[in-house]
Design a protein around this motif. Structure first.
Motif, PDB file in Angstrom:
ATOM      1  N   TYR A 141       0.859  -1.195   0.000  1.00 59.07           N
ATOM      2  CA  TYR A 141       0.000   0.000   0.000  1.00 59.07           C
ATOM      3  C   TYR A 141       0.890   1.238   0.000  1.00 59.07           C
ATOM      4  O   TYR A 141       2.023   1.213   0.481  1.00 59.07           O
ATOM      5  CB  TYR A 141      -0.924  -0.006   1.220  1.00 59.07           C
ATOM      6  CG  TYR A 141      -1.805   1.222   1.318  1.00 59.07           C
ATOM      7  CD1 TYR A 141      -2.833   1.447   0.406  1.00 59.07           C
ATOM      8  CD2 TYR A 141      -1.582   2.170   2.306  1.00 59.07           C
ATOM      9  CE1 TYR A 141      -3.624   2.582   0.478  1.00 59.07           C
ATOM     10  CE2 TYR A 141      -2.370   3.318   2.395  1.00 59.07           C
ATOM     11  CZ  TYR A 141      -3.379   3.513   1.472  1.00 59.07           C
ATOM     12  OH  TYR A 141      -4.158   4.641   1.538  1.00 59.07           O
ATOM     13  N   LYS A 142       0.339   2.344  -0.505  1.00 59.02           N
ATOM     14  CA  LYS A 142       1.092   3.603  -0.587  1.00 59.02           C
ATOM     15  C   LYS A 142       1.179   4.283   0.788  1.00 59.02           C
ATOM     16  O   LYS A 142       0.496   5.279   1.042  1.00 59.02           O
ATOM     17  CB  LYS A 142       0.426   4.555  -1.578  1.00 59.02           C
ATOM     18  CG  LYS A 142       0.297   3.994  -2.988  1.00 59.02           C
ATOM     19  CD  LYS A 142      -0.279   5.014  -3.947  1.00 59.02           C
ATOM     20  CE  LYS A 142      -1.691   5.416  -3.560  1.00 59.02           C
ATOM     21  NZ  LYS A 142      -2.321   6.340  -4.517  1.00 59.02           N
ATOM     22  N   TYR A 143       2.003   3.737   1.671  1.00 54.12           N
ATOM     23  CA  TYR A 143       2.182   4.385   2.979  1.00 54.12           C
ATOM     24  C   TYR A 143       3.076   5.611   2.862  1.00 54.12           C
ATOM     25  O   TYR A 143       3.220   6.375   3.796  1.00 54.12           O
ATOM     26  CB  TYR A 143       2.815   3.405   3.973  1.00 54.12           C
ATOM     27  CG  TYR A 143       1.891   2.270   4.364  1.00 54.12           C
ATOM     28  CD1 TYR A 143       0.842   2.475   5.258  1.00 54.12           C
ATOM     29  CD2 TYR A 143       2.065   1.003   3.830  1.00 54.12           C
ATOM     30  CE1 TYR A 143      -0.013   1.441   5.617  1.00 54.12           C
ATOM     31  CE2 TYR A 143       1.220  -0.043   4.176  1.00 54.12           C
ATOM     32  CZ  TYR A 143       0.183   0.180   5.062  1.00 54.12           C
ATOM     33  OH  TYR A 143      -0.655  -0.842   5.403  1.00 54.12           O
ATOM     34  N   GLY A 144       3.691   5.795   1.715  1.00 55.73           N
ATOM     35  CA  GLY A 144       4.685   6.848   1.533  1.00 55.73           C
ATOM     36  C   GLY A 144       5.978   6.173   1.129  1.00 55.73           C
ATOM     37  O   GLY A 144       6.346   5.147   1.697  1.00 55.73           O
ATOM     38  N   GLU A 145       6.669   6.752   0.147  1.00 54.80           N
ATOM     39  CA  GLU A 145       7.866   6.069  -0.355  1.00 54.80           C
ATOM     40  C   GLU A 145       9.147   6.616   0.255  1.00 54.80           C
ATOM     41  O   GLU A 145      10.242   6.306  -0.183  1.00 54.80           O
ATOM     42  CB  GLU A 145       7.909   6.156  -1.875  1.00 54.80           C
ATOM     43  CG  GLU A 145       6.876   5.256  -2.541  1.00 54.80           C
ATOM     44  CD  GLU A 145       6.924   3.807  -2.061  1.00 54.80           C
ATOM     45  OE1 GLU A 145       8.021   3.234  -1.951  1.00 54.80           O
ATOM     46  OE2 GLU A 145       5.846   3.245  -1.770  1.00 54.80           O
TER      47      GLU A 145
ATOM     48  N   ASP B  32      -3.439   0.994  -4.161  1.00 54.50           N
ATOM     49  CA  ASP B  32      -4.041   2.288  -3.829  1.00 54.50           C
ATOM     50  C   ASP B  32      -5.291   2.147  -2.961  1.00 54.50           C
ATOM     51  O   ASP B  32      -6.052   3.099  -2.797  1.00 54.50           O
ATOM     52  CB  ASP B  32      -4.386   3.054  -5.108  1.00 54.50           C
ATOM     53  CG  ASP B  32      -5.351   2.286  -6.003  1.00 54.50           C
ATOM     54  OD1 ASP B  32      -5.610   1.095  -5.714  1.00 54.50           O
ATOM     55  OD2 ASP B  32      -5.842   2.876  -6.985  1.00 54.50           O
ATOM     56  N   ASP B  33      -5.514   0.955  -2.404  1.00 52.93           N
ATOM     57  CA  ASP B  33      -6.692   0.727  -1.556  1.00 52.93           C
ATOM     58  C   ASP B  33      -6.255  -0.043  -0.315  1.00 52.93           C
ATOM     59  O   ASP B  33      -5.865  -1.205  -0.408  1.00 52.93           O
ATOM     60  CB  ASP B  33      -7.759  -0.059  -2.324  1.00 52.93           C
ATOM     61  CG  ASP B  33      -9.082  -0.148  -1.567  1.00 52.93           C
ATOM     62  OD1 ASP B  33      -9.131   0.302  -0.396  1.00 52.93           O
ATOM     63  OD2 ASP B  33     -10.055  -0.674  -2.141  1.00 52.93           O
ATOM     64  N   ILE B  34      -6.306   0.611   0.827  1.00 53.33           N
ATOM     65  CA  ILE B  34      -5.876  -0.055   2.061  1.00 53.33           C
ATOM     66  C   ILE B  34      -6.900  -1.094   2.517  1.00 53.33           C
ATOM     67  O   ILE B  34      -6.633  -1.910   3.398  1.00 53.33           O
ATOM     68  CB  ILE B  34      -5.599   0.982   3.178  1.00 53.33           C
ATOM     69  CG1 ILE B  34      -4.661   0.373   4.234  1.00 53.33           C
ATOM     70  CG2 ILE B  34      -6.899   1.510   3.790  1.00 53.33           C
ATOM     71  CD1 ILE B  34      -4.033   1.383   5.170  1.00 53.33           C
ATOM     72  N   HIS B  35      -8.090  -1.072   1.875  1.00 56.78           N
ATOM     73  CA  HIS B  35      -9.128  -2.070   2.145  1.00 56.78           C
ATOM     74  C   HIS B  35      -9.410  -2.865   0.871  1.00 56.78           C
ATOM     75  O   HIS B  35     -10.418  -2.632   0.193  1.00 56.78           O
ATOM     76  CB  HIS B  35     -10.416  -1.395   2.637  1.00 56.78           C
ATOM     77  CG  HIS B  35     -10.253  -0.664   3.918  1.00 56.78           C
ATOM     78  ND1 HIS B  35     -10.563   0.672   4.064  1.00 56.78           N
ATOM     79  CD2 HIS B  35      -9.803  -1.085   5.122  1.00 56.78           C
ATOM     80  CE1 HIS B  35     -10.303   1.048   5.311  1.00 56.78           C
ATOM     81  NE2 HIS B  35      -9.842  -0.002   5.962  1.00 56.78           N
TER      82      HIS B  35
ATOM     83  N   TRP C 128      10.868  -4.848  -1.281  1.00 54.26           N
ATOM     84  CA  TRP C 128      11.112  -4.057  -0.079  1.00 54.26           C
ATOM     85  C   TRP C 128      10.564  -2.637  -0.154  1.00 54.26           C
ATOM     86  O   TRP C 128      10.779  -1.818   0.721  1.00 54.26           O
ATOM     87  CB  TRP C 128      12.618  -4.043   0.240  1.00 54.26           C
ATOM     88  CG  TRP C 128      12.879  -3.742   1.675  1.00 54.26           C
ATOM     89  CD1 TRP C 128      13.441  -2.597   2.197  1.00 54.26           C
ATOM     90  CD2 TRP C 128      12.562  -4.558   2.812  1.00 54.26           C
ATOM     91  NE1 TRP C 128      13.490  -2.667   3.570  1.00 54.26           N
ATOM     92  CE2 TRP C 128      12.967  -3.864   3.972  1.00 54.26           C
ATOM     93  CE3 TRP C 128      11.968  -5.816   2.958  1.00 54.26           C
ATOM     94  CZ2 TRP C 128      12.797  -4.376   5.257  1.00 54.26           C
ATOM     95  CZ3 TRP C 128      11.823  -6.329   4.234  1.00 54.26           C
ATOM     96  CH2 TRP C 128      12.232  -5.617   5.361  1.00 54.26           C
ATOM     97  N   LYS C 129       9.817  -2.317  -1.191  1.00 57.29           N
ATOM     98  CA  LYS C 129       9.098  -1.039  -1.192  1.00 57.29           C
ATOM     99  C   LYS C 129       7.698  -1.279  -0.635  1.00 57.29           C
ATOM    100  O   LYS C 129       7.138  -2.359  -0.768  1.00 57.29           O
ATOM    101  CB  LYS C 129       9.016  -0.467  -2.610  1.00 57.29           C
ATOM    102  CG  LYS C 129      10.355   0.016  -3.162  1.00 57.29           C
ATOM    103  CD  LYS C 129      10.145   0.748  -4.476  1.00 57.29           C
ATOM    104  CE  LYS C 129      11.461   1.341  -4.989  1.00 57.29           C
ATOM    105  NZ  LYS C 129      12.440   0.292  -5.327  1.00 57.29           N
ATOM    106  N   ASN C 130       7.136  -0.254  -0.056  1.00 56.96           N
ATOM    107  CA  ASN C 130       5.797  -0.400   0.536  1.00 56.96           C
ATOM    108  C   ASN C 130       4.772  -0.893  -0.475  1.00 56.96           C
ATOM    109  O   ASN C 130       3.830  -1.603  -0.121  1.00 56.96           O
ATOM    110  CB  ASN C 130       5.335   0.935   1.129  1.00 56.96           C
ATOM    111  CG  ASN C 130       6.100   1.299   2.379  1.00 56.96           C
ATOM    112  OD1 ASN C 130       6.634   0.437   3.060  1.00 56.96           O
ATOM    113  ND2 ASN C 130       6.159   2.592   2.681  1.00 56.96           N
ATOM    114  N   THR C 131       4.965  -0.500  -1.745  1.00 58.18           N
ATOM    115  CA  THR C 131       3.971  -0.833  -2.770  1.00 58.18           C
ATOM    116  C   THR C 131       4.357  -2.052  -3.613  1.00 58.18           C
ATOM    117  O   THR C 131       3.643  -2.387  -4.561  1.00 58.18           O
ATOM    118  CB  THR C 131       3.772   0.366  -3.719  1.00 58.18           C
ATOM    119  OG1 THR C 131       5.056   0.765  -4.217  1.00 58.18           O
ATOM    120  CG2 THR C 131       3.121   1.532  -3.008  1.00 58.18           C
TER     121      THR C 131
END
Length: 459
Positions: free
Chosen positions: A296-300, A334-337, A437-440
């Motif tokens: 998820y896009k928690y921030g890169e 792009d959807d945390i759910h 290892w990236k959040n996305t």
């Protein structure tokens, strides 16, 4: 008038004495499921020294217990193999008869919003699932959101049959898990307890003293900020929503949580402590199956999501009788759910069928990092559950390696004998490897049953 008042007061006193009703916690109600082929505890309250007699209809035996001076009673009774419906009569000065009781498998489902999420939120194919949800052999207990500063002996709620109306507002992951389990176990009834709260950190779901007595966990818990949508203080949901169940016999637990702990560097220790604390209170090491959080896009500008995913992977090695399902292949970044809750529930059920019920010998895990071997400028990475390794769409670009300076560079990756050989022209003497290892990062490495590999970083 005065005499009438005295008579009324005497009537109340005598009524209270004559009908000091046997009462039960709400975890016992019509429509419940009790764990099969075991001994279960039934408990409640009555007058001190009152004799309480429990008579289950599956054997019609009378089990007697004397109420303590604390007005509590508790008794252990054996349960038969799966079946029902049965009744249970509980008789003291009054009599309670619990009806429509089934004997089967009981699972508790807990965590934050991705396990709280129900069909009314708009899950994939939700309307169809609701329409077909009537199943009298699945029973549901939806625990309302509650908090307490000390462990509670009761909570609100009751058991219901699974119908379109009750399933619609129940954990979708829990329901699909139970449905698949029930189908594969044939006619074994399934009881599901949904106790969860969106947006909450793991710390609120474990006993406060576990955190208070561990300096590392306490330091991490202190970083929690107050939120408008739920508690952040250790133990608050556990006291009110989990503790009242800890004498109720369960087959195991499902857990889907971690998004609200992104930023923690000690989540593996936190989750391990939670599992251990639950098992200690229940008194046995029940299976604990959980979902790795999705990309998820928690921030890169950080790797918080990947760190939590890797922490969850580590818990498998640290805590016995645990299992983890991955969802990076069925979760948009792009959807945390993510809306596909059916696949998640089925993957959890497949873990239980293989590991708990010994009914499924098929591969049920995605590839998990096992170890690495360094040879000159190459690292050979080995995996558990690696049969039939392949890169989906031939994309092999999620491996990175680093030398002693700990600076990671993208590596080329080639599958060889169900291992992955990685190298980079930038790193002459590699010492570390990491993956997705990236959040996305959504895994592109799969095994023969099309399950994705977990993120990892070598130690």
């Amino acid at each position: 008038m005065k005499n009438k008042s005295i008579v009324f007061v005497l009537f109340l006193i005598l009524s209270n004495t004559a009908f000091a009703n046997v009462t039960l916690p709400n975890v016992f109600s019509d429509n419940m499921v009790l764990q099969r082929n075991t001994e279960v505890i039934i408990w409640g309250w009555a007058n001190p020294q009152e004799e309480v007699v429990i008579t289950p209809s599956w054997n019609n035996q009378k089990y007697k217990v004397k109420t303590s001076n604390q007005a509590k009673w508790e008794i252990v009774i054996p349960t038969p193999k799966e079946g029902g419906p049965y009744t249970i009569a509980i008789k003291g000065y009054n009599e309670i008869v619990l009806k429509n009781i089934l004997i089967g498998e009981v699972w508790i489902c807990s965590g934050q919003s991705n396990i709280e999420m129900n069909a009314s939120w708009g899950i994939e194919n939700g309307d169809e699932a609701v329409k077909n949800a009537a199943n009298p052999n699945i029973r549901l207990f939806l625990v309302p959101k509650l908090t307490a500063t000390a462990p509670q002996n009761n909570l609100f709620g009751s058991w219901t049959e699974c119908t379109p109306e009750t399933m619609k507002y129940f954990s979708a992951v829990g329901y699909f898990f139970g449905k698949h389990l029930q189908e594969e176990l044939k006619d074994v009834p399934i009881g599901l307890i949904s106790s969860n709260w969106g947006g909450t950190p793991a710390e609120i779901w474990m006993p406060e003293e576990v955190i208070q007595n561990d300096p590392v966990l306490l330091e991490s818990a202190k970083t929690r900020k107050e939120e408008s949508y739920g508690p952040n203080q250790p133990g608050r949901a556990f006291n009110a929503m989990i503790f009242p169940w800890t004498k109720f016999k369960i087959a195991g637990a499902l857990w889907y949580q971690g998004e609200s702990n992104v930023g923690s560097t000690v989540y593996d220790k936190t989750l391990s402590a939670l599992i251990s604390s639950w098992r200690k209170l229940w008194g046995y090491d029940f299976p604990f199956y959980y979902v790795q959080i999705a990309p998820y896009k928690y921030g890169e500008n950080h790797f918080g999501g990947a760190i939590i995913r890797d922490a969850q992977r580590k818990v498998l090695q640290e805590v016995p009788n645990t299992g983890m399902v991955l969802t990076s292949d069925i979760s948009p970044i792009d959807d945390i759910h993510p809306k596909d809750k059916k696949s998640v529930g089925i993957r959890l059920a497949n873990l239980a069928l293989a590991n708990t019920y010994k009914m499924n010998e098929a591969l049920v895990n995605g590839p998990l990092y096992k170890g690495m071997k360094i040879e000159k400028n190459k690292i050979t990475v080995s995996f558990d559950y690696a049969d039939g390794l392949y890169f989906k769409d031939k994309k092999a670009d999620l491996f990175e390696i680093a030398g002693a300076d700990n600076v990671f560079y993208k590596a080329t990756a080639v599958i060889k004998n169900n291992t992955v050989v990685v190298q980079s022209g930038e790193v002459k003497v590699p010492v570390k490897v990491r993956y997705a290892w990236k959040n996305t990062d959504q895994s592109t490495l799969f095994n023969k049953v099309k399950l994705p590999a977990s993120s990892f970083i070598s130690e």
